[in-house]
Design an enzyme around this catalytic site. Structure first.
Site, short mmCIF file in Angstrom:
data_model
loop_
_atom_site.label_atom_id
_atom_site.label_comp_id
_atom_site.label_asym_id
_atom_site.label_seq_id
_atom_site.Cartn_x
_atom_site.Cartn_y
_atom_site.Cartn_z
CD GLU A 103 7.37 -5.23 -1.32
OE1 GLU A 103 7.45 -6.46 -1.46
OE2 GLU A 103 6.35 -4.65 -0.87
CD GLU A 112 1.67 -4.32 -6.75
OE1 GLU A 112 0.82 -5.02 -6.20
OE2 GLU A 112 2.88 -4.45 -6.54
CB SER A 134 -3.74 -0.79 0.94
OG SER A 134 -2.48 -0.53 1.53
CG HIS A 166 6.66 -6.15 -6.03
ND1 HIS A 166 7.01 -5.36 -4.96
CD2 HIS A 166 5.35 -6.44 -5.87
CE1 HIS A 166 5.94 -5.19 -4.18
NE2 HIS A 166 4.92 -5.83 -4.72
N GLY A 177 1.22 -1.80 1.35
CA GLY A 177 1.44 -2.10 2.76
C GLY A 177 1.15 -0.95 3.70
P1 13P Z 1 -0.35 -4.91 0.03
O1 13P Z 1 -1.62 -5.53 -0.48
O2 13P Z 1 0.15 -5.54 1.29
O3 13P Z 1 -0.44 -3.42 0.09
O4 13P Z 1 0.79 -5.26 -1.07
C1 13P Z 1 0.53 -5.05 -2.40
C2 13P Z 1 1.61 -5.66 -3.20
O5 13P Z 1 2.76 -5.24 -3.13
C3 13P Z 1 1.28 -6.81 -4.04
O6 13P Z 1 2.32 -7.13 -4.90
#
Ligand code: 13P
Length: 254
Positions: A99, A170, A216, A97, A176
C-alpha cells in the site's frame, strides 16, 4: 529452529480509545503459554503506538510501526523517524508494504534506505515484498519478488547472533481480497526467498531469517499456511483488527 511470529497490521484503523479496547481484548484472549510457540506483534497507527505500548508494559506482545522515514530528523513534514518509534516503545517497523508502494510511490531504493536506517537504529524491519496479479498471470511473480528482495537488501547485513530483519511475502492480489495464496503457492515463493537469502548470507544465516506470509489470512486458512516448511508465521491485516480472529490465528500456530 525458527520461532513462529504473528504480526497484526492495523493499517489506518482504530482511534486511540478503539486501539486500547482492541489490544485489551487481544491481550485477554491469549494464554501466556502461546508465547512459547509464537512471537506476537501489533502495529497500530502512529498516534496509538504510545498508549498501546503503555498498556502492554507487562505483556509479551510487542509493538511495531507501519512505516518510518529514512532520515534522522529535520524538515520532513508528516514523517516519523526510527528514533521516535523507539521512544514510543516500538521494536519493529513494517517497511515497503504494497500500500505504501501503490499509494505513496515508494520504490525499492527508498525502501532499502529505510531498511538501513531502521537496522542501524535498532529497530527490526519487516520488509514486505509481493507481486501483482498481472505479474503472476504473466508468470513473472518469482522474478518480481527476487528483484524486490535483492534491491531492498542491497548492502544490508544479517547476523547469526541477532535478528536484523524479517521478510513478509504479501502477494498484492491476496491483500484484502479474501483470496489467499494457497499454502503451496506461498511455500514456493518462500522457498525461493530462502534461496536468495542463502546466496546473500550463506546457509546458516538464511535458515534463521523469518519469512512471514500475508494476504487474506484468517482463522480458517492459518493452520495450513503455518504448517509449511518455509512459512514462519503471518502478517495479518483485516483479521488482526478483530480480537477473536487474531487470537484464533495466533493459537493456530502448532
Ligand atoms: P489482509 O490480511 O487484510 O489481506 O491484509 C494483509 C496485509 O496487507 C498485512 O500487511
Amino acid at each position: 529452529m525458527r520461532k513462529k511470529l504473528v504480526a497484526g497490521n492495523w493499517k489506518m484503523n482504530k482511534d486511540i480509545s478503539e486501539s486500547i479496547d482492541l489490544i485489551s481484548e487481544i491481550n485477554k484472549g491469549l494464554n501466556s503459554s502461546v508465547f512459547d510457540k509464537a512471537d506476537v506483534i501489533v502495529c497500530p497507527t502512529f498516534i496509538s503506538i504510545y498508549p498501546v505500548c503503555e498498556y502492554l508494559k507487562h505483556s509479551e506482545i510487542k509493538v511495531g510501526g507501519q512505516n518510518m522515514y529514512k532520515e534522522t530528523e529535520g524538515a520532513y513534514t508528516g514523517e516519523i523517524s526510527a528514533k521516535m518509534l523507539i521512544s514510543a516503545g516500538c521494536r519493529y517497523v513494517i517497511l515497503g508494504h504494497s500500500e505504501r508502494r501503490q499509494y505513496f510511490g515508494e520504490n525499492d531504493t527508498l525502501i532499502n534506505q529505510k531498511m538501513e536506517k531502521a537496522i542501524t537504529s535498532n529497530l527490526i524491519p519487516i520488509l514486505c515484498v509481493g507481486e501483482t496479479l498481472s505479474q503472476r498471470e504473466e508468470n513473472k511473480h518469482i522474478q518480481t519478488v527476487t528483484e524486490q528482495v535483492k534491491s531492498c537488501l542491497t548492502d544490508i547485513k544479517a547476523s547469526n547472533e541477532q535478528e536484523k530483519f524479517i521478510i513478509a511475502y504479501e502477494p498484492v492480489w491476496a491483500i484484502g481480497t479474501g483470496v489467499n495464496a494457497t499454502p503451496e503457492q506461498a511455500e514456493e515463493m518462500h522457498s525461493e526467498i530462502r534461496g536468495i537469502l542463502k546466496e546473500l548470507y550463506g546457509e546458516d544465516i538464511s535458515e534463521q531469517i523469518r519469512i512471514l506470509y500475508g494476504g487474506s489470512i484468517n482463522e480458517k486458512n492459518s493452520t495450513d499456511l503455518f504448517k509449511m516448511k518455509n512459512i514462519d508465521g503471518g502478517l495479518v491485516g483485516g483479521a488482526s483488527i478483530k480480537a477473536e480472529s487474531f487470537t484464533k490465528i495466533i493459537n493456530s500456530v502448532q
